[in-house]
Scaffold this active site. Structure first.
Site, PDB file in Angstrom:
ATOM      1  N   ASP A  47      -1.248 -10.243  -1.637  1.00 19.08           N
ATOM      2  CA  ASP A  47      -0.150 -10.715  -0.784  1.00 19.08           C
ATOM      3  C   ASP A  47       0.600 -11.897  -1.400  1.00 19.08           C
ATOM      4  OD1 ASP A  47      -1.027  -8.850   1.228  1.00 19.08           O
ATOM      5  OD2 ASP A  47      -2.683 -10.221   1.578  1.00 19.08           O
ATOM      6  N   GLY A  58       3.460 -11.605  -2.979  1.00 19.22           N
ATOM      7  CA  GLY A  58       4.911 -11.359  -2.999  1.00 19.22           C
ATOM      8  C   GLY A  58       5.348 -10.555  -4.210  1.00 19.22           C
ATOM      9  N   LYS A  59       4.450  -9.684  -4.680  1.00 14.17           N
ATOM     10  CA  LYS A  59       4.758  -8.857  -5.854  1.00 14.17           C
ATOM     11  C   LYS A  59       5.941  -7.932  -5.614  1.00 14.17           C
ATOM     12  CE  LYS A  59       0.780  -6.727  -5.940  1.00 14.17           C
ATOM     13  NZ  LYS A  59      -0.089  -7.378  -4.977  1.00 14.17           N
ATOM     14  N   GLY A  97       0.297  -3.383   0.549  1.00 18.76           N
ATOM     15  CA  GLY A  97       1.454  -3.678   1.390  1.00 18.76           C
ATOM     16  C   GLY A  97       2.394  -4.583   0.621  1.00 18.76           C
ATOM     17  N   HIS A  98       3.481  -4.011   0.102  1.00 20.92           N
ATOM     18  CA  HIS A  98       4.451  -4.818  -0.647  1.00 20.92           C
ATOM     19  C   HIS A  98       5.712  -4.895   0.190  1.00 20.92           C
ATOM     20  CE1 HIS A  98       1.907  -3.664  -4.048  1.00 20.92           C
ATOM     21  NE2 HIS A  98       2.122  -2.417  -3.726  1.00 20.92           N
ATOM     22  N   THR A  99       6.025  -6.101   0.664  1.00 16.05           N
ATOM     23  CA  THR A  99       7.183  -6.205   1.562  1.00 16.05           C
ATOM     24  C   THR A  99       8.453  -6.503   0.779  1.00 16.05           C
ATOM     25  OG1 THR A  99       5.650  -7.038   3.188  1.00 16.05           O
ATOM     26  CG2 THR A  99       7.977  -7.310   3.686  1.00 16.05           C
ATOM     27  N   ARG A 147     -18.312  12.421  -8.651  1.00 14.26           N
ATOM     28  CA  ARG A 147     -17.861  13.647  -9.327  1.00 14.26           C
ATOM     29  C   ARG A 147     -17.438  14.769  -8.388  1.00 14.26           C
ATOM     30  NH1 ARG A 147     -22.087  11.846 -12.716  1.00 14.26           N
ATOM     31  NH2 ARG A 147     -23.600  13.171 -11.696  1.00 14.26           N
TER      32      ARG A 147
HETATM   33  P1  IMP Z   1      -9.930  -1.952   0.860  1.00 14.54           P
HETATM   34  O1  IMP Z   1      -9.023  -2.045  -0.317  1.00 14.54           O
HETATM   35  O2  IMP Z   1      -9.260  -1.345   2.062  1.00 14.54           O
HETATM   36  O3  IMP Z   1     -11.219  -1.283   0.532  1.00 14.54           O
HETATM   37  O4  IMP Z   1     -10.299  -3.447   1.327  1.00 14.54           O
HETATM   38  C1  IMP Z   1     -11.183  -4.266   0.569  1.00 14.54           C
HETATM   39  C2  IMP Z   1     -10.747  -5.731   0.603  1.00 14.54           C
HETATM   40  O5  IMP Z   1      -9.513  -5.883  -0.076  1.00 14.54           O
HETATM   41  C3  IMP Z   1     -10.506  -6.283   2.010  1.00 14.54           C
HETATM   42  O6  IMP Z   1     -10.925  -7.636   2.052  1.00 14.54           O
HETATM   43  C4  IMP Z   1      -8.996  -6.194   2.179  1.00 14.54           C
HETATM   44  O7  IMP Z   1      -8.482  -7.148   3.088  1.00 14.54           O
HETATM   45  C5  IMP Z   1      -8.521  -6.481   0.759  1.00 14.54           C
HETATM   46  N1  IMP Z   1      -7.228  -5.858   0.424  1.00 14.54           N
HETATM   47  C6  IMP Z   1      -6.998  -4.571   0.119  1.00 14.54           C
HETATM   48  N2  IMP Z   1      -5.708  -4.375  -0.151  1.00 14.54           N
HETATM   49  C7  IMP Z   1      -5.104  -5.565  -0.018  1.00 14.54           C
HETATM   50  C8  IMP Z   1      -3.748  -6.010  -0.212  1.00 14.54           C
HETATM   51  O8  IMP Z   1      -2.840  -5.260  -0.587  1.00 14.54           O
HETATM   52  N3  IMP Z   1      -3.528  -7.344   0.018  1.00 14.54           N
HETATM   53  C9  IMP Z   1      -4.521  -8.193   0.385  1.00 14.54           C
HETATM   54  N4  IMP Z   1      -5.777  -7.829   0.568  1.00 14.54           N
HETATM   55  C10 IMP Z   1      -6.077  -6.524   0.365  1.00 14.54           C
END
Ligand code: IMP
Length: 458
Positions: free
Chosen positions: A21, A23-24, A53-55, A155
């Site tokens: 998060d 801001g990429k 989530g890239h806003t 696999r």
């Molecule tokens: P997962 O990727 O859904 O398996 O989540 C594993 C961990 O990565 C958790 O703590 C999520 O909050 C964090 N996480 C996954 N994707 C993002 C992202 O795009 N931004 C911030 N945290 C993320």
């Protein structure tokens, strides 16, 4: 002597430096837009899935990209979902439709690598049930990312080509397997009635019976066929022709969420660092050839969602101020993010393992006139300076050493259109970060609008 490598001009990689998060999306969008003025540009996603989530703000509307890299709003761009990604077909189609509506581009150029691995509602259901047997984590995004990537190690992954070729007998076997796995965890649970999150107005759906599960996939299959192909030749041609085609490669998540470099259990399942690009492109793109490999961090603080206890957690009054001003809620889950002071020991470590050669700094406008910026310069254990190590029990022992830095004027930085116009304190701060991390800062953002991006060289 280290062998000098060729640099592939007109190429930029963008990755998250810390815990996500950062801001990429906005930076990818801006760099892609700049390239697109001169060349057709490919925006390539090598890892992650619907957890991201890239806003990006476009046409006055904020839009959170999840599976698509942030290039859909750029004219002259082709968006590619690489082999290293996991794809949830229903969510992806919904996202494509929403992005089409907002951008007004009814015929976007999207390519999904036919070898990208599927992440399905079965994975989301399994993750949900498994979570009841785990402790410690605030949990994942609930998008079945871990189980989908685990399918590769075990696999038995299903891929996009299995869907578009209609290999539904494989999907039946997959359904039975996950049904058995869930029953094994909890014999009283019926997978068909488990509600899982999905993108769209309803926000959730039941996995359904085997027939319903297969029918849902059949319904999206035809619509995804035009987007799915073997992208090998396309990447080979466009990457080789550096004077004709530009590239922006957007990593998902961030270095501190990588299973090797992050703090367990708050880690994701994919490799979140630049070397993963080489794997996702089957060796076509050597990550070290990418001209600009920019790791993105927030200027004065970092944020994260997880149960890990980071050494530099801020007091709640500052955290809630920042949360409100910078909308620090997860783009995928809407969960409030923890706010921590900038942590140089962690950043030094991440900079070493990520493969970055430049730094991008976002949220330069999140500063307060009466609050100096506090950064952690070192960790100490028993009076000795020690390193960041990706281990909670280690981090529990460290004492952060802080330095206070003069803040800058928010109004002034928000209005600045070029580097010369940003406040001197902000320039000094960028120099300090650059010196500490031994990498140049090359881009900053000073607001959420598309045009609030400034190129710099420290
Ligand atoms: P997962 O990727 O859904 O398996 O989540 C594993 C961990 O990565 C958790 O703590 C999520 O909050 C964090 N996480 C996954 N994707 C993002 C992202 O795009 N931004 C911030 N945290 C993320």
């Amino acid at each position: 002597m280290e062998q000098l490598r060729d640099i592939r001009i007109n190429s930029t990689g963008v990755g998250g430096f810390i815990w996500g998060d950062e801001g990429k999306g906005k930076i990818t969008d801006q760099i892609g837009t700049d390239y697109a003025k001169k060349y057709p540009v490919t925006i390539y996603g090598p890892n992650g899935g619907p957890n991201a989530g890239h806003t990006v703000e476009a046409n006055g509307v904020k839009f959170a990209f999840h599976q698509l890299p942030s290039g859909m709003f750029i004219e002259n761009a082709t968006v590619v979902l690489g082999k290293g990604k996991v794809v949830h077909p229903q969510d992806l189609l919904e996202e494509i439709n929403q992005a089409k509506e907002i951008s007004g581009n009814t015929n976007p150029s999207i390519k999904i690598d036919c070898k990208a691995v599927l992440s399905l509602n079965t994975h989301r259901a399994f993750e949900q049930v498994l979570k009841t047997r785990q402790n410690g984590s605030k949990g994942s995004t609930g998008r079945g990312i871990g189980p989908a990537y685990a399918d590769i190690l075990l696999r038995h992954p299903l891929r996009m080509r299995d869907l578009i070729l209609g290999r539904f007998d494989e999907f039946e076997k997959h359904y039975d397997l996950y049904n058995d796995l869930i029953k094994g965890l909890d014999k009283d649970v019926n997978m068909a009635t488990i509600e899982v999150p999905i993108l769209g107005r309803e926000g959730k759906t039941e996995v359904g019976t085997k027939e319903e599960f297969i029918n849902q996939l059949k319904a999206v299959k035809e619509k995804l066929i035009p987007f799915t192909e073997d992208v090998y030749d396309y990447i080979n041609e466009t990457w080789k022709n550096e004077n004709k085609y530009a590239y922006v490669i957007e990593l998902a998540q961030a270095t501190g969420l990588d299973p090797r470099w992050g703090v367990y259990p708050d880690v994701t399942a994919s490799d979140t660092t630049f070397p993963t690009i080489t794997a996702s492109t089957e060796g076509l793109i050597n990550w070290q050839e990418i001209e600009h490999r920019i790791s993105i961090m927030k200027a004065t603080y970092s944020s994260s969602v997880g149960s890990r206890k980071l050494p530099t957690t801020t007091p709640e009054n500052l955290a809630s101020k920042i949360r409100n001003d910078a909308n620090e809620y997860g783009a995928t889950t809407n969960r409030p993010r923890d706010i921590v002071y900038l942590d140089l020991p962690a950043l030094r470590f991440f900079s070493k393992v990520s493969g970055a050669n430049e730094i991008g700094i976002t949220h330069m406008d999140i500063v307060y006139p009466d609050t100096p910026i506090k950064i952690c310069t070192d960790y100490q254990v028993n009076g000795r300076i020690v390193n960041y190590r990706p281990d909670q029990e280690w981090l529990n022992q460290v004492t952060p050493i802080y330095q206070e830095i003069p803040t800058w004027d928010r109004e002034l930085i928000t209005r600045a259109e070029k580097y010369e116009n940003i406040p001197q304190e902000a320039k000094d701060y960028l120099q300090l970060i650059s010196k500490e991390l031994k990498l140049p800062v090359t881009i900053i953002t000073n607001g959420s609008k598309r045009e609030q991006t400034i190129n710099v060289t420290t």
